[in-house]
Design a protein around this motif. Structure first.
Motif, PDB file in Angstrom:
ATOM      1  N   UNK A  51      33.493  -5.916  12.770  1.00  0.00           N
ATOM      2  CA  UNK A  51      32.477  -6.346  11.804  1.00  0.00           C
ATOM      3  C   UNK A  51      32.427  -7.864  11.662  1.00  0.00           C
ATOM      4  N   UNK A  52      33.271  -8.556  12.404  1.00  0.00           N
ATOM      5  CA  UNK A  52      33.384 -10.008  12.260  1.00  0.00           C
ATOM      6  C   UNK A  52      33.141 -10.671  13.611  1.00  0.00           C
ATOM      7  N   UNK A  53      31.991 -11.329  13.751  1.00  0.00           N
ATOM      8  CA  UNK A  53      31.587 -11.830  15.073  1.00  0.00           C
ATOM      9  C   UNK A  53      32.535 -12.841  15.704  1.00  0.00           C
ATOM     10  N   UNK A  54      33.252 -13.599  14.907  1.00  0.00           N
ATOM     11  CA  UNK A  54      34.144 -14.603  15.487  1.00  0.00           C
ATOM     12  C   UNK A  54      35.388 -13.991  16.126  1.00  0.00           C
ATOM     13  N   UNK A  55      35.766 -12.782  15.700  1.00  0.00           N
ATOM     14  CA  UNK A  55      37.017 -12.206  16.207  1.00  0.00           C
ATOM     15  C   UNK A  55      36.849 -10.863  16.902  1.00  0.00           C
TER      16      UNK A  55
END
Length: 172
Positions: free
Chosen positions: A118-122
Motif C-alpha cells: 500500500x506504500x509506493x516508496x517501499x
C-alpha cells in the motif's frame, strides 16, 4: 491551534491523530487521504500514473490550502511532506504545534513490512533486510527535518492512548 504530526511512514501519525482529535474535539485531517480525495486516485495510483514530482507539487499545494483555511485542527502529514521544497518552513511558520512521532528503525520494519504493497516508496522491497536498509537511509536524510519539530515523542513500546496523553499534557 493547529497540531501537525510529522514522522516516518508507519510512525502512527494517522492512528494517533484520529484518537487525539477525539480527545480534544478537533477536526482531524490526514494529508494523504485529503490528497486522494481531491485527486480521485490513491497515493499509489498517483505515483504510478503521474509520478512522484507531480505528487509532491500537489502535496505542497494541499498543505498550503489546509493550513490557510483551517484554524483548529490536527494534521497528519505524509512521511516525506516536511522534507520537500519549502514544506518544513511552511509547517513551522504557521505557529502550529509540531510534533515528531519518533519510531525506531526496527519497529518501523515490523509495522511496514506487512503493508508495503500500500506504500509506493517501499512496495518493491522484498525482504525485511532491504526494507531496513531503505528506512535507515531515509531516516538519515529526513531526521534533519523531523527534528525541527517543537516536540519529539518516541512511540516505541507505548500504546496509542499513552502517546495521546503525552501530546495533550504538552499542549495545555
Amino acid at each position: 491551534m493547529q497540531i501537525i504530526l510529522v514522522g516516518y511512514m508507519g510512525s502512527g501519525k494517522s492512528y494517533v491523530g484520529n484518537l487525539l482529535a477525539e480527545v480534544i474535539n478537533y477536526p482531524f485531517i490526514d494529508l494523504d487521504s485529503y490528497i486522494e480525495k481531491r485527486e480521485g486516485y490513491s497515493i499509489s495510483e498517483i505515483f504510478q500514473k503521474k509520478g512522484e514530482l507531480y505528487f509532491r507539487k500537489k502535496e505542497t499545494a494541499y498543505l498550503k490550502e489546509i493550513l490557510s483555511e483551517k484554524s483548529n485542527l490536527i494534521l497528519a502529514t505524509g512521511g516525506g511532506t516536511p522534507c520537500y521544497g519549502a514544506n518544513n518552513d511552511l509547517i513551522n511558520s504557521k505557529g502550529a504545534s509540531t510534533i515528531y512521532l519518533k519510531t525506531t528503525i526496527e519497529e518501523l520494519v515490523e509495522r511496514l513490512f506487512s503493508e508495503k504493497s500500500k506504500r509506493p516508496l517501499i512496495e518493491h522491497l522484498t525482504t525485511k533486510a532491504l526494507l531496513e536498509d531503505f528506512i535507515r537511509k531515509h531516516l538519515f536524510e529526513r531526521s534533519f527535518y523531523y527534528n525541527q519539530s517543537q516536540r519529539v515523542i518516541t512511540t516505541d513500546n507505548k500504546s496509542r492512548e499513552q502517546i495521546v496523553e503525552e501530546i495533550v499534557a504538552g499542549l495545555f
